[in-house]
Design a protein around this motif. Structure first.
Motif, PDB file in Angstrom:
ATOM      1  N   ASN A  87       0.818  -1.213   0.000  1.00 38.84           N
ATOM      2  CA  ASN A  87       0.000   0.000   0.000  1.00 38.84           C
ATOM      3  C   ASN A  87       0.849   1.260   0.000  1.00 38.84           C
ATOM      4  O   ASN A  87       0.506   2.236  -0.666  1.00 38.84           O
ATOM      5  CB  ASN A  87      -0.980  -0.020   1.171  1.00 38.84           C
ATOM      6  CG  ASN A  87      -2.283  -0.686   0.775  1.00 38.84           C
ATOM      7  OD1 ASN A  87      -3.044  -0.137  -0.022  1.00 38.84           O
ATOM      8  ND2 ASN A  87      -2.522  -1.893   1.283  1.00 38.84           N
ATOM      9  N   ASP A  90       2.494   1.473  -3.493  1.00 39.57           N
ATOM     10  CA  ASP A  90       1.438   1.811  -4.452  1.00 39.57           C
ATOM     11  C   ASP A  90       1.084   3.299  -4.379  1.00 39.57           C
ATOM     12  O   ASP A  90       1.019   3.982  -5.402  1.00 39.57           O
ATOM     13  CB  ASP A  90       0.204   0.944  -4.146  1.00 39.57           C
ATOM     14  CG  ASP A  90      -0.944   1.223  -5.103  1.00 39.57           C
ATOM     15  OD1 ASP A  90      -0.836   0.791  -6.260  1.00 39.57           O
ATOM     16  OD2 ASP A  90      -1.931   1.864  -4.698  1.00 39.57           O
ATOM     17  N   ASN A  91       0.893   3.806  -3.168  1.00 33.94           N
ATOM     18  CA  ASN A  91       0.578   5.232  -3.015  1.00 33.94           C
ATOM     19  C   ASN A  91       1.687   6.104  -3.587  1.00 33.94           C
ATOM     20  O   ASN A  91       1.423   7.054  -4.319  1.00 33.94           O
ATOM     21  CB  ASN A  91       0.408   5.586  -1.535  1.00 33.94           C
ATOM     22  CG  ASN A  91      -0.963   5.214  -1.002  1.00 33.94           C
ATOM     23  OD1 ASN A  91      -1.836   4.810  -1.747  1.00 33.94           O
ATOM     24  ND2 ASN A  91      -1.127   5.338   0.307  1.00 33.94           N
ATOM     25  N   LYS A  94       1.596   5.902  -7.320  1.00 27.93           N
ATOM     26  CA  LYS A  94       0.325   6.367  -7.888  1.00 27.93           C
ATOM     27  C   LYS A  94       0.170   7.887  -7.832  1.00 27.93           C
ATOM     28  O   LYS A  94      -0.348   8.498  -8.755  1.00 27.93           O
ATOM     29  CB  LYS A  94      -0.814   5.685  -7.120  1.00 27.93           C
ATOM     30  CG  LYS A  94      -2.196   5.940  -7.639  1.00 27.93           C
ATOM     31  CD  LYS A  94      -3.192   4.910  -7.103  1.00 27.93           C
ATOM     32  CE  LYS A  94      -3.566   5.102  -5.659  1.00 27.93           C
ATOM     33  NZ  LYS A  94      -4.713   4.249  -5.250  1.00 27.93           N
ATOM     34  N   GLY A 153      -6.061   2.229   1.851  1.00 29.73           N
ATOM     35  CA  GLY A 153      -4.644   1.859   1.960  1.00 29.73           C
ATOM     36  C   GLY A 153      -4.008   2.268   3.279  1.00 29.73           C
ATOM     37  O   GLY A 153      -3.430   1.439   3.993  1.00 29.73           O
TER      38      GLY A 153
END
Ligand code: ATP
Ligand code: MG
Length: 194
Positions: A87, A90-91, A94, A153
């Motif tokens: 998470n 990914d953050n 992203k 997340g």
């Protein structure tokens, strides 16, 4: 027809992601039996997760780098700490605009104290929002139109951290965006070993 097929695929992807996040959140609060903690080598765990995220970074021309010691042992629940790492990585990828930079650092502070730190060159999170982003389904207004997500997340990250007696801090990053730091405490009995 191609357009509606594409929209359908995106819808399925989003629904799948939401289910995945809900399951991870449910598991992070699961009873002690499901949260069995064992000694794990964190460098291998973190680098596996970074490797899995690298196609996403590549597709957005984001330089993704891992800095870690040779090895680092810690008593963790492997599955849930995997979800925590996923998470955060990914953050960082992203929300960082294309062409940016993401650093993942694993720091062995000695005596069994370990820090997982992520730095990115993205927009960061304003200080006034740094507590709310840990609320379920909360997303920073205006910052997320281009990046889909469920807002689960960081709640997963915090729940997993709490299960491990660890803390999560959000700060400014020297790269210009967000710094997230997860601090795992000194385990009882001193430094961990295999
Ligand atoms: P999900 O992770 O469930 O797919 P999400 O990414 O929106 O959805 P969180 O990971 O909980 O949810 O993040 C909450 C919000 O915090 C995000 O919507 C975004 O606004 C902000 N945020 C999180 N990480 C970053 C980051 N590295 N840079 C800038 N903003 C961030
Ligand atoms: Mg997220």
């Amino acid at each position: 027809r191609a357009e509606s097929a594409q929209r359908l695929r995106q819808g399925v992807d989003r629904a799948t992601h939401t289910v995945h996040q809900l399951l991870a959140l449910a598991r992070s609060g699961a009873d002690a039996l499901d949260m069995a903690q064992r000694e794990h080598e964190l460098v291998a765990l973190v680098s596996d997760r970074v490797v899995l995220a690298s196609p996403m970074a590549l597709s957005r021309q984001i330089e993704l780098e891992l800095q870690a010691p040779e090895e680092c042992w810690l008593r963790v629940n492997r599955e849930s700490v995997g979800a925590l790492i996923d998470n955060l990585v990914d953050n960082a990828i992203k929300y960082t605009p294309a062409g940016g930079k993401v650093d993942v650092l694993l720091l062995d502070e000695g005596a069994g104290q370990v820090r997982l730190r992520l730095e990115d060159s993205g927009p960061g999170i304003p200080p006034a929002e740094r507590e709310r982003v840990f609320d379920r389904f909360y997303r920073v207004p205006g910052a997320t139109e281009s990046a889909p997500g469920t807002g689960l997340g960081l709640p997963i990250v915090r729940a997993v951290a709490q299960r491990h007696g660890a803390t999560v801090r959000l700060d400014d990053s020297p790269l210009g965006g967000l710094r997230v730091e997860v601090r795992f405490p000194v385990p009882e009995g001193g430094a961990a070993g295999p």
